[in-house]
Scaffold this motif. Structure first.
Motif, PDB file in Angstrom:
ATOM      1  N   UNK A  82       0.778  -1.244   0.000  1.00  0.00           N
ATOM      2  CA  UNK A  82       0.000   0.000   0.000  1.00  0.00           C
ATOM      3  C   UNK A  82       0.812   1.298   0.000  1.00  0.00           C
ATOM      4  N   UNK A  83       1.398   1.642   1.158  1.00  0.00           N
ATOM      5  CA  UNK A  83       2.095   2.925   1.293  1.00  0.00           C
ATOM      6  C   UNK A  83       3.159   3.125   0.224  1.00  0.00           C
ATOM      7  N   UNK A  84       4.049   2.133   0.034  1.00  0.00           N
ATOM      8  CA  UNK A  84       5.077   2.299  -1.000  1.00  0.00           C
ATOM      9  C   UNK A  84       4.497   2.598  -2.389  1.00  0.00           C
ATOM     10  N   UNK A  85       3.389   1.966  -2.748  1.00  0.00           N
ATOM     11  CA  UNK A  85       2.805   2.222  -4.061  1.00  0.00           C
ATOM     12  C   UNK A  85       2.322   3.671  -4.159  1.00  0.00           C
ATOM     13  N   UNK A  86       1.723   4.141  -3.075  1.00  0.00           N
ATOM     14  CA  UNK A  86       1.245   5.532  -3.059  1.00  0.00           C
ATOM     15  C   UNK A  86       2.406   6.511  -3.212  1.00  0.00           C
ATOM     16  N   UNK A  87       3.511   6.207  -2.541  1.00  0.00           N
ATOM     17  CA  UNK A  87       4.685   7.085  -2.630  1.00  0.00           C
ATOM     18  C   UNK A  87       5.256   7.081  -4.051  1.00  0.00           C
ATOM     19  N   UNK A  88       5.194   5.941  -4.719  1.00  0.00           N
ATOM     20  CA  UNK A  88       5.677   5.848  -6.106  1.00  0.00           C
ATOM     21  C   UNK A  88       4.796   6.701  -7.026  1.00  0.00           C
ATOM     22  N   UNK A  89       3.477   6.620  -6.843  1.00  0.00           N
ATOM     23  CA  UNK A  89       2.565   7.413  -7.673  1.00  0.00           C
ATOM     24  C   UNK A  89       2.874   8.906  -7.519  1.00  0.00           C
ATOM     25  N   UNK A 106       7.365   6.874   7.084  1.00  0.00           N
ATOM     26  CA  UNK A 106       6.652   8.153   6.995  1.00  0.00           C
ATOM     27  C   UNK A 106       7.079   8.832   5.706  1.00  0.00           C
ATOM     28  N   UNK A 107       6.109   9.240   4.897  1.00  0.00           N
ATOM     29  CA  UNK A 107       6.444   9.874   3.621  1.00  0.00           C
ATOM     30  C   UNK A 107       7.012  11.269   3.873  1.00  0.00           C
ATOM     31  N   UNK A 108       8.136  11.546   3.241  1.00  0.00           N
ATOM     32  CA  UNK A 108       8.741  12.860   3.363  1.00  0.00           C
ATOM     33  C   UNK A 108       8.110  13.787   2.332  1.00  0.00           C
ATOM     34  N   UNK A 133       0.071   7.702   4.258  1.00  0.00           N
ATOM     35  CA  UNK A 133       1.513   7.973   4.160  1.00  0.00           C
ATOM     36  C   UNK A 133       2.013   8.655   5.429  1.00  0.00           C
ATOM     37  N   UNK A 134       1.222   8.635   6.461  1.00  0.00           N
ATOM     38  CA  UNK A 134       1.555   9.164   7.792  1.00  0.00           C
ATOM     39  C   UNK A 134       1.651  10.680   7.833  1.00  0.00           C
ATOM     40  N   UNK A 135       2.517  11.271   7.008  1.00  0.00           N
ATOM     41  CA  UNK A 135       2.671  12.725   7.073  1.00  0.00           C
ATOM     42  C   UNK A 135       1.434  13.393   6.453  1.00  0.00           C
ATOM     43  N   UNK A 146      -8.489   9.993   5.236  1.00  0.00           N
ATOM     44  CA  UNK A 146      -8.571   9.100   6.384  1.00  0.00           C
ATOM     45  C   UNK A 146      -7.282   9.195   7.185  1.00  0.00           C
ATOM     46  N   UNK A 147      -7.381   8.857   8.454  1.00  0.00           N
ATOM     47  CA  UNK A 147      -6.199   8.847   9.307  1.00  0.00           C
ATOM     48  C   UNK A 147      -5.690   7.405   9.338  1.00  0.00           C
TER      49      UNK A 147
END
Ligand SMILES: [Ca+2]
Length: 702
Positions: A82-89, A106-108, A133-135, A146-147
């Protein structure tokens, strides 16, 4: 009364004129660049979309996008989670370069993102729904997210205007907010980039009140690999923890209801499930029959969640048509990765095997994409950022690693389009115990390297589309294997993946001020005695002296660490203090009489061996993770450098801090009875490194 009103009218008129920017006062062309609607669901298997010839369900609304646009049959992700894919997009970069390689990172948001670049080029940007992505979202004119994972019902959400508590079903709420944004909030003079992102159908697949009884009287077809025995592959496929057979919980199977429902919602829920659960007790199932029952239960709930996504996407598509926006809006439907609907006996994702490596992708762009086309070019989630920038006519930064799909949409795939895809999964140890792996897929073959296990798999997808028999050791494939190994290495060089992960936290760690987290006192313990260094506690090596969760100020994330105290050991082995486990943490201990310090980050272990420590004598010992992430010791006040470069711990470990032993999950493999035997006094834990004065006053108490 007339007079003041006239003044008021005049004042209003002046205010109005002053507030109109000069540029809009002159007739100006409206920005006619296309709107971009990016619809992102979570864990949506292409096997459950009828446009992809699903045999388990119908998705009439999602199909509209494929029927009126293009369906992609070879869309892949760089890392199926999940998170990694979002960061790639967002970044158009692999995880090792955007710093987000596993959930829990945590996404920078300070780095370059497509939303910031689109904003700069004049688009209005918004994200509504799942963020994960936390941040806090950066580069969006509006967010309503969503949180964390967010619940299926009654989600609290974080918005540009502050926190909001919703009551209702999350898929519907995200859609309501999306429609509200489109109708009321956005600036109609600007093209929009809107990320409309569903939580569904993520585990644990809680259906909405309107779909909860769908499929009740149906039997969903089973995949042919539901009873996979994992022969023909390496140990990785056997050693996971994601089977329908064993790893679905009572909560997953809806034997227990969700805990956050309103009384009305709970009534609908219980009416739907009570009867089904009573049926299970009557059936008294075991063996394959129980697997079949669990499969039905799991897949039906999953499909009910999809039914709601389908219906709600339909509402948004309808609005685009009614409002006339559809004509100049590119609509993209995709998921953060694929998913196992019982294939290989699994649920979940993570693997480079097709079902999770591939993701659904359907794109509608009136006038540009020929309706009803099917595309088999190898495209990736890595390509979205550059695609959006290309559509917006904005520059594509050189450091983005994908390619614009715009020419592919237009039916003009460039001759040099990629012929192979590179994959890298990192989250081990972690949920579902899927080993770290990377690999390459070409049109016909797939090579996977489970590099920590030193095991390889090679699949011939033409002969073995279900990936059941690795031909890695088959001499007939020796040449193919060699070519793929060369290609894998080429891709690793091309994508700059040499095993290191960019660490945005390193700068933070360097600047972290030194703070005393805790000075441990033993006065309240039974087994104590006086020592020249204050109250000493006797350690039996079996139980922790202190046990503290990794929350709040005890979180070691991106911090230099200094810990230690006086020890008087009676045995040559034993843990002095530890925090965390197999993914994140550190442990300070004696091994064969030597002082040792190990740090773990992202599962990687870094160990430095220090000097020998005398038994039955008091020694002041300190272990340090310094501001350059190097490991060091200080023994009786004397600094001992090592050449071990470790890494900062990139998120709070699940297991807390324990003094005198490593309790819970272990940072290193030393068995559960691992504690220090002897005595300890004046133990202290700092985030940061010590100045000489603090050090001397600790080592040489008055
Ligand atoms: Ca996901």
């Amino acid at each position: 009364m007339r007079f003041p009103n006239r003044i008021l009218a005049f004042v209003l008129l002046v205010t109005f004129i002053a507030s109109v920017p000069f540029s809009s006062a002159i007739a100006q062309d409206k920005d006619t660049r296309p709107n971009i609607l990016f619809i992102f669901s979570d864990d949506h298997a292409y096997q459950s979309i009828s446009a992809y010839d699903s045999i388990v369900n119908k998705t009439p609304n999602l199909d509209r996008i494929a029927n009126e646009g293009m369906r992609f049959d070879r869309a892949f992700v760089t890392n199926s989670i999940c998170g990694p894919s979002r960061a790639v997009v967002l970044t158009g970069k692999y995880g090792h370069l955007n710093g987000f390689v596993r959930n829990g990172n945590t996404f920078n948001g300070h780095q370059q993102t497509v939303s910031k670049l689109l904003q700069k080029s004049g688009y209005e940007t918004a994200v509504i729904g799942k963020w994960h992505l936390k941040s806090t979202p950066v580069g969006f004119d509006y967010y309503h997210v969503l949180i964390g994972q967010g619940p299926y019902y009654n989600p609290p959400m974080k918005t540009t205007d502050g926190p909001v508590n919703h009551v209702g079903y999350t898929t519907e709420i995200i859609t309501d907010q999306t429609l509200k944004y489109l109708k009321q909030r956005r600036d109609p003079d600007k093209p929009f980039f809107l990320m409309y992102q569903h939580k569904a159908p993520h585990r644990n697949w809680q259906p909405g009140p309107n779909e909860i009884n769908n499929y009740n009287n149906e039997t969903i077809p089973e995949p042919i690999t539901l009873f996979d025995d994992y022969k023909g592959r390496t140990s990785a496929a056997r050693n996971q923890e994601m089977t329908v057979k064993e790893h679905l919980t009572r909560f997953d199977l809806k034997l227990d209801p969700p805990r956050n429902l309103t009384p009305e919602q709970l009534k609908v829920w219980n009416d739907a499930y009570d009867e089904k659960n009573a049926e299970l007790e009557k059936l008294n199932l075991e063996g394959d029959d129980l697997i079949r029952w669990k499969y039905q239960r799991y897949v039906k709930d999953y499909l009910r969640c999809i039914d709601s996504v389908d219906k709600n996407v339909g509402r948004v598509l309808d609005y685009l048509e009614e409002s006339g926006l559809a004509e100049n809006t590119i609509v993209i439907y995709t998921s953060d990765q694929g998913w196992y609907l019982g294939e290989h006996g699994w649920y979940d994702k993570r693997w480079m095997y097709e079902e999770s490596f591939r993701t659904p992708l359907m794109v509608r762009w009136p006038g540009k994409i020929k309706p009803g086309t099917v595309n088999t070019d190898m495209v990736m989630n890595l390509d979205f950022a550059q695609t959006f920038l290309d559509i917006a006519g904005a520059d594509q930064p050189d450091d983005m690693q994908g390619a614009s799909m715009k020419p592919v949409f237009e039916g003009n795939t460039p001759d040099d389009w990629r012929k192979s895809v590179y994959y890298h999964y990192y989250e081990f140890p972690g949920a579902h115990s899927v080993a770290k792996h990377n690999g390459v897929r070409t049109e016909r073959y797939k090579l996977i390297n489970f590099y920590e296990n030193k095991e390889w798999e090679l699949f011939d997808l033409k002969e073995d589309p279900n990936e059941l028999n690795s031909v890695y050791d088959d001499p007939d494939y020796a040449d193919i294997k060699k070519d793929l190994e060369v290609e894998l290495q080429r891709l690793q060089e091309f994508y700059k993946d040499d095993g290191t992960i960019v660490n945005f936290g390193a700068d933070r760690a360097k600047l972290h001020p030194t703070e005393l987290v805790r000075r441990f006192r033993f006065g309240e313990f039974d087994n104590i005695e006086r020592s020249p260094y204050g109250t000493a506690v006797l350690c039996d090596g079996k139980k922790p002296l202190f046990q503290i969760p990794s929350t709040g100020k005890f979180s070691p994330d991106f911090k230099p660490i200094t810990l230690g105290g006086f020890i008087n050991p009676t045995a040559a082995d034993g843990v002095i203090a530890a925090q965390g486990g197999q993914a994140m943490g550190y442990t300070m201990r004696l091994k064969d009489g030597n002082l040792l310090f190990s740090v773990r980050s992202e599962g990687q272990l870094f160990t430095a061996v220090g000097p020998a420590i005398e038994l039955n004598e008091w020694t002041h010992v300190i272990a340090v993770l310094d501001r350059n992430a190097k490991l060091a010791f200080i023994v009786n006040g004397k600094k001992i450098k090592t050449d071990v470069k470790a890494a900062f711990i990139s998120s709070a470990p699940a297991d807390g801090f324990t003094l005198g032993i490593d309790g819970g999950s272990l940072v290193e493999d030393y068995g559960a009875t691992n504690g220090l035997q002897g005595k300890m006094a004046d133990f202290r834990l700092f985030w940061g490194t010590l100045d000489n004065e603090t050090l001397q006053s600790w080592v040489n108490p008055k």
